[in-house]
Design a protein around this motif. Structure first.
Motif, PDB file in Angstrom:
ATOM      1  N   GLU A  24       0.833  -1.121   0.123  1.00 27.60           N
ATOM      2  CA  GLU A  24      -0.010  -0.169   0.216  1.00 27.60           C
ATOM      3  C   GLU A  24       0.991   1.279  -0.092  1.00 27.60           C
ATOM      4  O   GLU A  24       1.538   1.501   0.810  1.00 27.60           O
ATOM      5  CB  GLU A  24      -1.089   0.188   1.284  1.00 27.60           C
ATOM      6  N   ASP A  25       0.743   2.110  -0.970  1.00 25.37           N
ATOM      7  CA  ASP A  25       1.573   3.162  -1.022  1.00 25.37           C
ATOM      8  C   ASP A  25       2.842   3.071  -0.941  1.00 25.37           C
ATOM      9  O   ASP A  25       3.806   3.734  -0.294  1.00 25.37           O
ATOM     10  CB  ASP A  25       1.050   4.418  -0.270  1.00 25.37           C
ATOM     11  N   ARG A  88      -4.175  -1.156  -5.314  1.00 27.81           N
ATOM     12  CA  ARG A  88      -4.766  -0.642  -4.251  1.00 27.81           C
ATOM     13  C   ARG A  88      -5.783  -1.447  -3.652  1.00 27.81           C
ATOM     14  O   ARG A  88      -6.565  -1.962  -4.512  1.00 27.81           O
ATOM     15  CB  ARG A  88      -5.401   0.926  -4.346  1.00 27.81           C
ATOM     16  N   SER A  92      -9.550   2.184   2.668  1.00 25.71           N
ATOM     17  CA  SER A  92      -8.605   3.584   3.051  1.00 25.71           C
ATOM     18  C   SER A  92      -7.808   3.222   4.310  1.00 25.71           C
ATOM     19  O   SER A  92      -8.224   3.009   5.498  1.00 25.71           O
ATOM     20  CB  SER A  92      -9.503   4.616   3.245  1.00 25.71           C
TER      21      SER A  92
END
Ligand SMILES: [Ca+2]
Ligand SMILES: [Ca+2]
Length: 100
Positions: A24-25, A88, A92
């Motif tokens: 993630e990121d 992704r 969130s």
């Protein structure tokens, strides 16, 4: 969310029995070893967690250790299953309170 952490060992997880993981990121998220056998084949490939009060089941369906299915058990009794094929995941990370 005590069991959500970014691995700092530098070791690459090799399978769901060792660790479920995702990116993630640009960060490797080590979710810990799979401890739940969702498909009943005798090998744990899933791990339960919680997101915004909903129970979620993070599953690795192809045995590479990377989470590719997210099953969300909502508090109203409905269930969502999302297969993760993109970079992704459909949540969130900021809602977990661990990433900016
Ligand atoms: Ca299994
Ligand atoms: Ca996988």
């Amino acid at each position: 969310m005590e069991d959500w952490f970014v691995s700092d060992s530098g070791d690459a997880p090799v399978g769901p029995a060792d660790s479920l993981w995702t990116y993630e990121d640009g960060s490797l998220w080590d979710l810990g070893p799979a401890d739940f056998d969702a498909d009943g084949d005798g090998t744990p490939e899933s791990r339960a967690s919680e997101l915004d009060g909903d129970q979620v089941l993070l599953s690795d369906t192809d045995g590479d250790g990377r989470v590719d299915r997210v099953t969300t058990l909502h508090t109203d009794g409905t269930v969502d299953v999302a297969d993760v094929t993109a970079e992704r995941l459909p949540w969130s990370p900021t809602s977990l309170g661990r990433l900016e």
